[in-house]
Design a protein around this motif. Structure first.
Motif, PDB file in Angstrom:
ATOM      1  N   ALA A 115       0.750  -1.212   0.081  1.00 44.75           N
ATOM      2  CA  ALA A 115      -0.047  -0.033   0.005  1.00 44.75           C
ATOM      3  C   ALA A 115       0.797   1.088   0.164  1.00 44.75           C
ATOM      4  CB  ALA A 115      -0.926   0.063   1.093  1.00 44.75           C
ATOM      5  N   ARG A 116       2.178   1.299   0.546  1.00 46.61           N
ATOM      6  CA  ARG A 116       2.807   2.435   0.669  1.00 46.61           C
ATOM      7  C   ARG A 116       3.887   2.755  -0.686  1.00 46.61           C
ATOM      8  NH1 ARG A 116       6.834   0.359   5.507  1.00 46.61           N
ATOM      9  NH2 ARG A 116       4.589  -0.401   6.074  1.00 46.61           N
ATOM     10  N   TYR A 117       3.843   1.951  -1.562  1.00 44.73           N
ATOM     11  CA  TYR A 117       4.550   1.730  -2.899  1.00 44.73           C
ATOM     12  C   TYR A 117       3.658   2.009  -4.103  1.00 44.73           C
ATOM     13  CZ  TYR A 117       8.151   0.312   0.583  1.00 44.73           C
ATOM     14  OH  TYR A 117       8.922  -0.003   1.724  1.00 44.73           O
ATOM     15  N   VAL A 118       4.242   2.712  -4.870  1.00 49.39           N
ATOM     16  CA  VAL A 118       3.446   2.675  -6.082  1.00 49.39           C
ATOM     17  C   VAL A 118       3.737   1.332  -6.745  1.00 49.39           C
ATOM     18  CG1 VAL A 118       3.948   3.744  -8.562  1.00 49.39           C
ATOM     19  CG2 VAL A 118       4.448   5.103  -6.552  1.00 49.39           C
ATOM     20  N   MET A 119       2.639   0.896  -7.509  1.00 51.65           N
ATOM     21  CA  MET A 119       2.573  -0.424  -8.305  1.00 51.65           C
ATOM     22  C   MET A 119       3.916  -0.442  -9.265  1.00 51.65           C
ATOM     23  SD  MET A 119      -1.278  -1.048  -8.705  1.00 51.65           S
ATOM     24  CE  MET A 119      -1.819   0.567  -9.704  1.00 51.65           C
ATOM     25  N   PRO A 120       4.264  -1.689  -9.336  1.00 56.51           N
ATOM     26  CA  PRO A 120       5.342  -2.023 -10.296  1.00 56.51           C
ATOM     27  C   PRO A 120       5.142  -1.388 -11.623  1.00 56.51           C
ATOM     28  CG  PRO A 120       5.179  -3.714  -8.998  1.00 56.51           C
ATOM     29  CD  PRO A 120       3.981  -2.870  -8.723  1.00 56.51           C
ATOM     30  N   PHE A 121       4.037  -1.685 -12.228  1.00 56.72           N
ATOM     31  CA  PHE A 121       3.828  -1.497 -13.740  1.00 56.72           C
ATOM     32  C   PHE A 121       3.728   0.190 -13.635  1.00 56.72           C
ATOM     33  CE2 PHE A 121       1.017  -0.778 -17.366  1.00 56.72           C
ATOM     34  CZ  PHE A 121       1.957  -1.363 -18.363  1.00 56.72           C
ATOM     35  N   ARG A 122       2.888   0.698 -12.933  1.00 56.24           N
ATOM     36  CA  ARG A 122       2.823   2.415 -12.943  1.00 56.24           C
ATOM     37  C   ARG A 122       4.326   2.924 -12.777  1.00 56.24           C
ATOM     38  NH1 ARG A 122      -1.390   5.473  -8.990  1.00 56.24           N
ATOM     39  NH2 ARG A 122      -2.797   4.487 -10.384  1.00 56.24           N
ATOM     40  N   LEU A 123       4.980   2.353 -11.719  1.00 55.96           N
ATOM     41  CA  LEU A 123       6.247   2.742 -11.483  1.00 55.96           C
ATOM     42  C   LEU A 123       7.332   2.666 -12.877  1.00 55.96           C
ATOM     43  CD1 LEU A 123       8.517   4.065  -9.430  1.00 55.96           C
ATOM     44  CD2 LEU A 123       9.108   1.619  -8.948  1.00 55.96           C
ATOM     45  N   TYR A 124       7.242   1.677 -13.393  1.00 51.25           N
ATOM     46  CA  TYR A 124       7.944   1.401 -14.850  1.00 51.25           C
ATOM     47  C   TYR A 124       7.524   2.451 -15.970  1.00 51.25           C
ATOM     48  CZ  TYR A 124       9.440  -0.382 -19.299  1.00 51.25           C
ATOM     49  OH  TYR A 124       9.834  -0.235 -20.473  1.00 51.25           O
ATOM     50  N   LEU A 125       6.107   2.677 -15.972  1.00 45.14           N
ATOM     51  CA  LEU A 125       5.672   3.549 -17.102  1.00 45.14           C
ATOM     52  C   LEU A 125       5.967   5.131 -16.684  1.00 45.14           C
ATOM     53  CD1 LEU A 125       1.926   2.523 -17.467  1.00 45.14           C
ATOM     54  CD2 LEU A 125       4.019   2.295 -19.157  1.00 45.14           C
ATOM     55  N   THR A 126       6.115   5.371 -15.488  1.00 44.20           N
ATOM     56  CA  THR A 126       6.437   6.811 -15.087  1.00 44.20           C
ATOM     57  C   THR A 126       7.934   7.029 -15.391  1.00 44.20           C
ATOM     58  OG1 THR A 126       4.745   6.938 -13.136  1.00 44.20           O
ATOM     59  CG2 THR A 126       6.453   8.507 -13.030  1.00 44.20           C
ATOM     60  N   ALA A 127       8.872   6.079 -14.842  1.00 39.97           N
ATOM     61  CA  ALA A 127      10.096   6.060 -15.071  1.00 39.97           C
ATOM     62  C   ALA A 127      10.508   6.202 -16.574  1.00 39.97           C
ATOM     63  CB  ALA A 127      10.816   5.004 -14.296  1.00 39.97           C
ATOM     64  N   SER A 128       9.938   5.483 -17.187  1.00 39.40           N
ATOM     65  CA  SER A 128      10.239   5.384 -18.648  1.00 39.40           C
ATOM     66  C   SER A 128       9.993   6.401 -19.386  1.00 39.40           C
ATOM     67  CB  SER A 128       9.688   3.987 -19.441  1.00 39.40           C
ATOM     68  OG  SER A 128       8.396   3.911 -19.247  1.00 39.40           O
ATOM     69  N   VAL A 129       8.551   6.927 -19.033  1.00 38.82           N
ATOM     70  CA  VAL A 129       7.953   8.337 -19.908  1.00 38.82           C
ATOM     71  C   VAL A 129       8.737   9.291 -19.436  1.00 38.82           C
ATOM     72  CG1 VAL A 129       6.111  10.004 -19.899  1.00 38.82           C
ATOM     73  CG2 VAL A 129       5.801   7.477 -19.948  1.00 38.82           C
ATOM     74  N   LEU A 130       9.362   9.692 -18.220  1.00 37.43           N
ATOM     75  CA  LEU A 130      10.111  10.343 -17.738  1.00 37.43           C
ATOM     76  C   LEU A 130      11.630  10.732 -18.346  1.00 37.43           C
ATOM     77  CD1 LEU A 130      10.420  13.303 -15.791  1.00 37.43           C
ATOM     78  CD2 LEU A 130      11.422  11.595 -14.184  1.00 37.43           C
ATOM     79  N   PHE A 131      11.925   9.307 -18.430  1.00 43.18           N
ATOM     80  CA  PHE A 131      13.445   9.342 -19.073  1.00 43.18           C
ATOM     81  C   PHE A 131      13.568   9.662 -20.712  1.00 43.18           C
ATOM     82  CE2 PHE A 131      16.204   6.567 -21.678  1.00 43.18           C
ATOM     83  CZ  PHE A 131      17.332   6.832 -20.972  1.00 43.18           C
ATOM     84  N   PHE A 132      12.558   9.100 -21.406  1.00 41.64           N
ATOM     85  CA  PHE A 132      12.555   9.329 -22.787  1.00 41.64           C
ATOM     86  C   PHE A 132      11.997  10.755 -23.260  1.00 41.64           C
ATOM     87  CE2 PHE A 132      11.847   4.389 -22.988  1.00 41.64           C
ATOM     88  CZ  PHE A 132      13.303   4.246 -23.873  1.00 41.64           C
ATOM     89  N   LEU A 133      11.288  11.320 -22.314  1.00 43.12           N
ATOM     90  CA  LEU A 133      11.069  12.787 -22.575  1.00 43.12           C
ATOM     91  C   LEU A 133      12.160  13.670 -22.093  1.00 43.12           C
ATOM     92  CD1 LEU A 133       7.537  13.313 -20.638  1.00 43.12           C
ATOM     93  CD2 LEU A 133       8.178  13.604 -23.097  1.00 43.12           C
ATOM     94  N   VAL A 134      13.146  13.248 -21.338  1.00 40.01           N
ATOM     95  CA  VAL A 134      14.407  13.986 -21.222  1.00 40.01           C
ATOM     96  C   VAL A 134      15.219  13.901 -22.400  1.00 40.01           C
ATOM     97  CG1 VAL A 134      16.234  14.311 -19.482  1.00 40.01           C
ATOM     98  CG2 VAL A 134      14.030  14.330 -18.564  1.00 40.01           C
ATOM     99  N   VAL A 135      15.416  12.460 -22.540  1.00 41.06           N
ATOM    100  CA  VAL A 135      16.453  12.170 -23.622  1.00 41.06           C
ATOM    101  C   VAL A 135      16.348  12.519 -24.958  1.00 41.06           C
ATOM    102  CG1 VAL A 135      17.440  10.199 -24.716  1.00 41.06           C
ATOM    103  CG2 VAL A 135      17.370   9.886 -22.149  1.00 41.06           C
ATOM    104  N   PHE A 136      14.668  12.361 -25.323  1.00 42.34           N
ATOM    105  CA  PHE A 136      14.338  12.932 -26.661  1.00 42.34           C
ATOM    106  C   PHE A 136      14.456  14.463 -26.696  1.00 42.34           C
ATOM    107  CE2 PHE A 136      12.022   8.742 -27.341  1.00 42.34           C
ATOM    108  CZ  PHE A 136      13.423   8.105 -27.835  1.00 42.34           C
ATOM    109  N   GLY A 137      13.976  15.266 -25.480  1.00 43.72           N
ATOM    110  CA  GLY A 137      14.339  16.352 -25.652  1.00 43.72           C
ATOM    111  C   GLY A 137      15.462  17.108 -25.537  1.00 43.72           C
ATOM    112  N   ALA A 138      16.514  16.472 -24.972  1.00 47.97           N
ATOM    113  CA  ALA A 138      17.879  16.956 -24.904  1.00 47.97           C
ATOM    114  C   ALA A 138      18.741  16.471 -25.969  1.00 47.97           C
ATOM    115  CB  ALA A 138      18.446  16.463 -23.537  1.00 47.97           C
TER     116      ALA A 138
END
Length: 413
Positions: A115-138
Motif C-alpha cells: 500500500a505504501r509503494y507505487v505499483m510496479p507497472f505504474r512505476l515503470y511507466l512513470t520512469a520510462s516516460v520521464l526518461f524518454f521525455l528528457v532524452v528525446f528533448g535533450a
C-alpha cells in the motif's frame, strides 16, 4: 474487523492501498465543497455508487470514496496528476529506496507490503516516460556525428597555431624553417578556404546536394541495378567493378556494402527498400528520427517481460518463485535503470561523462547483485555469476532490440 466476513474485511483492509489517502484528502475538502445542481441519488450517509450505508470515508462494499467532486478545477487536475504519478505520497516513498536500497522495495512488495509503494507497472511507466521525455528533448537521435565546417575550421586553426609555435622554436635553435613556412602558408590557405565554405550557404547547399545525389544513385545501383543500367556502368567504372558484389563507393574513402545476397531478393522488396532509403536521405533522416522516438520505447517495453523470462529460466529449480515475482523484479530493475540514468546524466554534467559512466556501471551491477542476494537469497559467488550471465544476455538483447528499432523506424519512415 469482526472476522465473520473475510471478503469484506479484505476489501476494507485492501482499500488502504490508495483509497485511504483519497479519503483523508476528501475529509480535508469537506468545508470547501460547493453547492451543485448535481446531487447524489442516495440519501446522506449512503454510498452514491451502490447505496450501502457508510461506516467511514470509504464504502466497504464497492470501495468508492465518500467524496464530492464539486470543487475548483485545479484540484481535479492535481488529482489527475496524482493518479498518474502518485505525486502526493507513494511515489516519494518509492523512488529513494528504489534507487539506493537495492532489492528492498521488491522484497517488501512480494512479501505483501504494497500500500505504501507505487505499483510496479505504474512505476515503470512513470520512469520510462520521464526518461524518454528528457532524452528525446535533450538529444538529436539520428544526427550523424560528422564535423561541421566550423569544427573543421577550428581544427585547422589549431594546426596552424601548432605549426607557428614549432617555427618559432626552430628559429630560436637556428634551424632552417623554409619548409615549415610553406606548410604554415598551406595551412593558413586551407583555413581561409574552410572559413569561406563555413560562411557560404550556397557552397554548403551545393555540397549537401552533391552528397545526396551520390548516395541516392548508390542506393539505386545496389538495390535495383536492373532499373538503372547506365548508373551501374558509371559506378562500375568508378569502383573497379565491385558493384556486382553489392559494394559501391559513394565518394573517395566512403563505401557501402550490402552483401552478395541483395540480388536474390524479389524486385518489389528491393524497390520498397530503395524508396525508403531515398526518403531517409532526402529528409536528412528526420522522419526516421521521429520514428525512432516511437519504436525505441516500444522495443524497451517488450524487453521487460523478456528479462523476466531470463530470470525465470535462471531460477526454474527454485520452488515458491513464480513468473509474477520475476516480472516484479524486472519492472523494478528497469524503473531503477531509467531513473538512475537520469541521475547519471546530471552527475556527468557536474563531474564529467567518464566518471558518470563509471558510477552507472558500478552501481547498476551492484544493484543487480544485491537483488539476487536479497530477493532470491543467493550466495555471494552465485549472485556475482548470475549478474555476469544476465549482463551478457541482456547486452545481446539490447543489441538485437536496437537493430529491430532501427529497422522498424526505417520501414515506418
Amino acid at each position: 474487523m469482526s472476522g465473520a466476513d473475510t471478503v469484506t474485511d479484505a476489501i476494507v483492509a485492501g482499500s488502504g492501498a490508495g483509497e485511504l489517502e483519497d479519503a483523508i484528502r476528501a475529509s480535508k475538502r469537506t468545508k470547501r465543497d460547493r453547492n451543485s445542481a448535481f446531487q447524489s441519488p442516495t440519501a446522506e450517509g449512503l454510498c452514491s455508487n451502490c447505496g450501502t450505508e457508510l461506516s467511514g470515508p470509504v464504502c466497504h462494499s464497492c470501495g468508492q470514496t465518500a467524496d464530492s467532486f464539486h470543487r475548483p478545477v485545479w484540484e481535479l487536475l492535481a488529482e489527475i496528476f496524482d493518479g498518474l504519478f502518485g505525486f502526493e505520497g507513494r511515489m516519494w516513498r518509492t523512488i529513494p529506496p528504489l534507487l539506493y536500497r537495492p532489492g528492498h522495495i521488491t522484497r517488501q512488495y512480494l512479501s505483501g507490503v504494497r500500500a505504501r509503494y507505487v505499483m510496479p507497472f505504474r512505476l515503470y511507466l512513470t520512469a520510462s516516460v520521464l526518461f524518454f521525455l528528457v532524452v528525446f528533448g535533450a538529444t538529436n537521435i539520428g544526427a550523424p556525428d560528422v564535423p561541421s565546417p566550423e569544427e573543421m575550421a577550428a581544427a585547422q586553426e589549431a594546426t596552424a597555431a601548432e605549426l607557428e609555435n614549432a617555427r618559432q622554436q626552430m628559429e630560436a635553435n637556428g634551424i632552417d624553417t623554409s619548409e615549415l613556412d610553406q606548410a604554415l602558408a598551406a595551412a593558413e590557405a586551407g583555413q581561409d578556404a574552410l572559413t569561406e565554405v563555413a560562411n557560404d550557404p550556397v557552397l554548403q547547399a551545393a555540397r549537401e546536394e552533391s552528397w545526396k545525389r551520390n548516395a541516392i544513385d548508390g542506393v539505386r545501383v545496389v538495390l535495383v541495378p536492373e532499373l538503372y543500367p547506365e548508373l551501374v556502368e558509371e559506378f562500375e567504372e568508378r569502383s573497379d567493378g565491385r558493384v556486382s558484389d553489392g559494394v559501391i563507393e559513394l565518394e573517395e574513402g566512403f563505401s557501402v556494402s550490402l552483401g552478395e545476397d541483395v540480388s536474390d531478393m524479389p524486385l518489389e522488396v528491393r524497390r520498397f527498400l530503395a524508396n525508403q532509403a531515398i526518403s531517409v536521405i532526402n529528409d536528412d533522416g528526420q522522419m526516421m528520427q521521429r520514428e525512432l522516438k516511437t519504436w525505441i520505447p516500444r522495443v524497451m517495453f517488450v524487453l521487460v517481460p523478456v528479462y523476466g523470462l531470463l530470470l525465470a529460466f535462471m531460477h526454474f529449480y527454485k520452488r515458491g518463485y513464480f513468473f509474477y515475482d520475476h516480472m516484479v523484479v524486472s519492472l523494478h530493475f528497469h524503473a531503477f535503470l531509467y531513473l538512475f540514468l537520469l541521475v547519471t546524466m546530471v552527475l556527468s554534467a557536474i563531474i564529467g561523462p567518464g566518471w558518470g559512466i563509471v558510477i552507472l556501471l558500478v552501481w547498476s551491477n551492484f544493484y543487480l547483485y544485491r537483488i539476487h542476494r536479497r530477493v532470491y537469497d543467493h550466495g555471494r559467488f552465485s549472485s556475482a555469476l548470475r549478474v555476469i550471465t544476465l549482463n551478457f544476455a541482456y547486452t545481446i538483447l539490447l543489441a538485437i532490440g536496437t537493430i529491430v528499432a532501427l529497422f522498424l523506424a526505417f520501414l515506418s519512415g
